[in-house]
Design an enzyme around this catalytic site. Structure first.
Site, mmCIF file in Angstrom:
data_model
loop_
_atom_site.group_PDB
_atom_site.id
_atom_site.type_symbol
_atom_site.label_atom_id
_atom_site.label_comp_id
_atom_site.label_asym_id
_atom_site.label_seq_id
_atom_site.Cartn_x
_atom_site.Cartn_y
_atom_site.Cartn_z
ATOM 1 N N CYS B 139 46.198 60.162 83.758
ATOM 2 C CA CYS B 139 45.024 59.980 84.507
ATOM 3 C C CYS B 139 43.925 60.706 83.662
ATOM 4 C CB CYS B 139 45.112 60.370 86.024
ATOM 5 S SG CYS B 139 45.778 58.763 86.573
ATOM 6 N N CYS B 357 29.926 32.300 58.957
ATOM 7 C CA CYS B 357 30.415 32.512 57.519
ATOM 8 C C CYS B 357 29.138 32.736 56.750
ATOM 9 C CB CYS B 357 31.113 31.288 57.083
ATOM 10 S SG CYS B 357 31.918 31.513 55.480
ATOM 11 N N CYS B 380 36.060 30.946 49.858
ATOM 12 C CA CYS B 380 36.801 31.303 50.982
ATOM 13 C C CYS B 380 37.777 32.410 50.821
ATOM 14 C CB CYS B 380 37.291 29.893 51.622
ATOM 15 S SG CYS B 380 38.276 30.533 53.177
ATOM 16 N N CYS B 386 36.015 32.192 60.960
ATOM 17 C CA CYS B 386 35.703 30.845 61.423
ATOM 18 C C CYS B 386 36.672 30.171 62.521
ATOM 19 C CB CYS B 386 35.377 29.812 60.253
ATOM 20 S SG CYS B 386 36.897 29.931 59.268
#
Lengths: 440, 433
Positions: B139, B357, B380, B386
């Site tokens: 905690c 892109c 690419c 994308c």
């Protein structure tokens, strides 16, 4: 004894008082904050968004929706008004399902577009309700422009001109400004005096004087305006109404739908309005639908729209047609009036012939039917009443120097409120460029 | 239906879904209802030493972040350990366990960092017949200021020391709950193992401020104009938890150490993912706090169906299945070449792939006048952005180029497996020559 929907003839008070209040209240109330948040979150914030392209005023829809989603409806409203100063009314009356919402990619994705119209109303109502008008005027230019017609085109033009620092006088032949927003649309689309509130809000920018009861051709001439002002904008709408050209058209209780809609809009107590038991509306546009729907809402027992061509050619949107059918309006297509039949000087029925829409045009068939009618509304289109010096079915971007046009009276664009706003705004920009370019 | 029975460090439960030590397990009433709902086990809310119980704030304890429609994505809390008397908790634990013998009953403990305190609490819980203990070294709020919770969990030596005391003074199986508020999760796990822990559980909550009130300029949750950091949990923390679980599962020093997975488990899928990364079971809190105990029904049916579909007969078939596939970057195949492919029939034309892109990646998507979006293979780099921003599932996919095919971006043919360790640009490769 009180009347009911079955009472024959044209009578008022067919319904219980609560029914009128219900029938003529907001058809689609404004979204609350949570609903708006959820609706806004559905927007994908598209690149070069198709909804913007589909909007005649090119409102940056993804931006204003994102501004709603992030808790700033004030900024959203400003985004809307930057492009469309009557965005509040357009949010209520635009056929969004044929414009922005039809283009919404979520319509493609799941047949359920983002509720752009309702979100627009959420944002604009929020800010208007606070009385905030987020536009100020540029330094005075000393130029004066006359705007004829205080409808959507004229008001949009006037506001943009005032913003650029010009002084504007808006004239309108009617008692109140607003044009079709005030007189021409169904009551339930903009109840609670919204049209006047919006005009008052719009005028907060300053620099605009409204003169009502001034009619072009009667009280003032175009030549005089051209002489007295640096520029003139004509947004006079369509003042004439097409005739049926059927026998019996002159019988009493045969009426132009636009007059009926206007009377209805101006009557605060709808229970005082008389309406027939059997109402026939002839036409296929928004005016026909508005007249028919409101006839039902006033308690007419039978309301029928008769349109001479096929349903796909009705200019009323599919959404409007569905709404009409939901309130119990019957739509008959491919039928044209042959004769309005009278009894004792008043209409008692209308005889129709079925039609065939072919390459040679519309052909009346021998097949005839008759509809009982104690009231007939004609909604078969409006026509331009051209001012002296101009002519044509619609006003051209005018051969007259320093005169601009926009709205229903002008060439180009559909007869929509939003198109009128776009044309008024663009004319203002053209006027501004012309006036400032002409300096010295 | 697949058998979901699990045996975690000798503790049996009818399914691997336990409720984590938290508000839902603070008292008999809740725990009985949880067992009735179908939960396989509970870790009772952390007990402290005998004496005056801790106190909690009397203003808001929780803060949250939401998605649309107020779907809760992340929750934080500033609640401390149980604020009920120790005797009451012990009596209730015993009572529940007596009636629910087939369910796992673990007691979470947090006492000051001295041997006597631990010895004492262990002695006091012996009588409950609980199945094990979980040491709360996690905690991050409140108790840490008093030298407990994450104050212990952030010092591996303390973890080892306390774990050793616990194993020395108790015969119960011992789970050490780890804090994620540390730079390398493997270190405390190793310490727990050295101390003799039977298992670790992770993650505890993450230090957080959920939001700032921009009117009062106070952090949320706000107590009288002030706020403090609280422990963050819920769906938002799952990726962090998955990685930490995987790190322990695949580390040489801790491999094989049983793990109880915690952190944003909301559906059966989340549970299956934790288990595939090496967790023998999972602990749930936020999802139960958001939707109620009933969610366990979906977890049970979902995991059973999945295991049936995969031909797995016991949870052991699933546990750790993904661990061999978690590796270091340097071992990834640099000759695995993929290209984005857009399914034009599925595309709704939003253009988000294009914006992403064009503005932020490699300018590898074209946009036509009529909003047709296409991938340009010569640009690419297969970054996957994308795919991630596309709102339509499976509209954009990454397709692998077969061996021998030419990558239009590099002009090179796709070659056999090769990674960074043998890449010519790697200086250490050059040095070795």
């Amino acid at each position: 004894m009180s009347n009911t929907p079955l009472t024959p003839g044209i009578v008022s008070g067919r319904l219980v008082p609560e029914a009128y209040a219900h029938n003529f209240d907001d058809l689609e109330p404004v979204l609350d904050g949570h609903e708006a948040h959820v609706a806004a979150d559905r927007c994908y914030f598209c690149h070069d968004a198709p909804c913007i392209t589909a909007c005649p005023t090119s409102i940056d829809i993804p931006l204003f929706i994102r501004q709603i989603a992030t808790g700033t409806p004030e900024a959203a409203a400003k985004t809307i008004w930057d492009q469309n100063i009557l965005g509040g009314m357009c949010a209520r009356v635009c056929p969004t399902e044929e414009l922005c919402e039809e283009a919404c990619v979520r319509e493609a994705a799941e047949g359920k577009p983002v509720e752009i119209g309702r979100l627009q109303r959420f944002a604009t109502d929020r800010v208007m309700d606070k009385g905030v008008h987020p536009f100020t005027r540029a330094p005075a230019t000393g130029k004066r422009v006359a705007v004829v017609g205080a409808g959507p085109a004229g008001l949009a033009c006037a506001h943009r001109l005032a913003m650029h620092g010009h002084d504007v006088v808006v004239m309108d032949r009617r008692a109140k400004p607003g044009g079709l927003n005030e007189y021409g649309i169904a009551s339930y689309k903009a109840p609670h005096g919204f049209a006047q509130r919006e005009v008052e809000w719009l005028l907060q920018i300053g620099g605009i004087t409204v003169q009502t009861g001034v009619e072009l051709g009667r009280d003032v001439t175009l030549d005089a305006l051209r002489a007295d002002y640096d520029a003139v904008f004509l947004g006079i709408g369509l003042g004439g109404v097409n005739a049926l050209r059927a026998a019996g058209e002159d019988l009493s209780n045969v009426r132009d739908a636009v007059d009926f809609i206007e009377e209805l809009r101006q009557q605060p107590d709808k229970s005082k309005l008389g309406i027939g038991r059997d109402v026939v509306v002839i036409g296929g546009g928004m005016t026909a639908v508005d007249a028919a729907v409101q006839s039902r809402l006033l308690g007419a027992q039978n309301v029928t729209i008769v349109y001479r061509r096929g349903q796909e050619k009705m200019s009323a949107s599919a959404h409007e047609q569905t709404h009409a059918q939901q309130v119990g309006v019957r739509i008959i297509c491919n039928a044209a009036p042959v004769e309005v039949i009278g009894a004792g000087g008043a209409v008692s029925a209308v005889e129709f012939a079925y039609t065939e829409d072919g390459p040679e045009g519309l052909k009346l068939l021998a097949d005839i039917f008759t509809l009982k009618a104690d009231q007939v509304f004609k909604a078969i289109g409006q026509t331009l009443v051209a001012p002296d010096g101009l002519s044509g079915a619609k006003l051209d971007a005018t051969p007259l120097a320093r005169v601009w046009t926009g709205g229903d009276c002008a060439m180009g664009g559909e007869d929509l409120t939003v198109t009128a706003v776009a044309e008024g705004r663009d004319a203002a920009e053209a006027i501004h460029a012309n006036l400032m370019g002409a300096v010295g | 239906m697949a058998d979901l029975t699990t045996n975690f460090i000798g503790i049996k439960s009818p399914n691997p879904f336990w409720l984590a030590s938290a508000p839902p397990t603070d008292k008999e009433y809740n725990v009985r209802r949880a067992f009735e709902a179908g939960w396989g086990g509970v870790v009772w809310k952390t007990l402290g030493s005998e004496g005056p119980p801790v106190v909690n704030v009397n203003g808001p304890r929780y803060g949250a972040i939401w998605g649309a429609d107020r779907r809760l994505l992340g929750l934080n809390n500033i609640e401390l350990i149980t604020d009920r008397p120790l005797e009451v908790n012990l009596r209730e634990i015993k009572s529940v366990k007596r009636d629910w013998k087939d369910r796992a009953m673990i007691i979470s403990l947090m006492v000051p960092c001295d041997e006597e305190s631990w010895k004492d609490i262990l002695k006091r819980i012996e009588d409950t017949e609980a199945d094990g203990v979980e040491l709360n070294f996690g905690c991050p709020h409140g108790m840490a200021e008093r030298g407990m919770g994450s104050a212990v969990g952030q010092v591996p030596e303390y973890i080892e020391m306390v774990t050793r005391w616990v194993k020395q003074h108790s015969r119960m199986p011992c789970i050490v709950k780890l804090t994620p508020n540390i730079s390398d999760i493997r270190k405390p796990a190793e310490a727990a193992k050295r101390g003799g822990a039977d298992a670790v559980s992770l993650i505890n909550t993450i230090n957080s401020i959920t939001s700032v009130n921009l009117d009062s300029f106070s952090p949320e949750p706000m107590i009288d104009g002030k706020g403090t950091h609280g422990g963050y949990c819920g769906p938002a923390v799952k990726p962090i938890a998955l990685n930490m679980v995987a790190e322990i599962a695949r580390s040489e020093a801790t491999r094989g150490l049983p793990i109880s997975g915690i952190g944003g488990v909301t559906t059966w899928r989340d549970a299956a993912e934790f288990m595939a990364l090496g967790a023998g079971n999972v602990q749930v809190c936020t999802a139960a706090m958001t939707y109620g105990f009933k969610i366990v029904e979906e977890m049970i049916s979902g995991l059973s169906q999945y295991m049936d579909e995969k031909g797995m007969t016991s949870t052991a078939d699933l546990v750790g299945r993904a661990v061999p596939n978690v590796t270091d970057w340097q071992f990834l195949n640099l000759n695995y070449v993929t290209k984005a492919r857009i399914d034009q029939d599925a595309c709704i034309g939003c253009g988000r792939c294009f914006a992403a892109c064009e503005d932020t990646s490699h300018q590898a998507i074209s946009m036509s006048e009529d909003r047709v979006f296409e991938v340009m293979d010569d640009e690419c780099v297969a970054c996957n952005l994308c795919v991630n921003v596309c709102p339509v599932e499976d509209c954009i996919t990454m397709v692998e180029l077969p061996k021998g095919a030419v990558d239009e971006r590099t002009g090179k043919k796709v070659a056999d497996f090769a990674n960074w360790t043998t890449h010519p640009n790697n200086p250490s490769v050059t040095a070795a020559e």
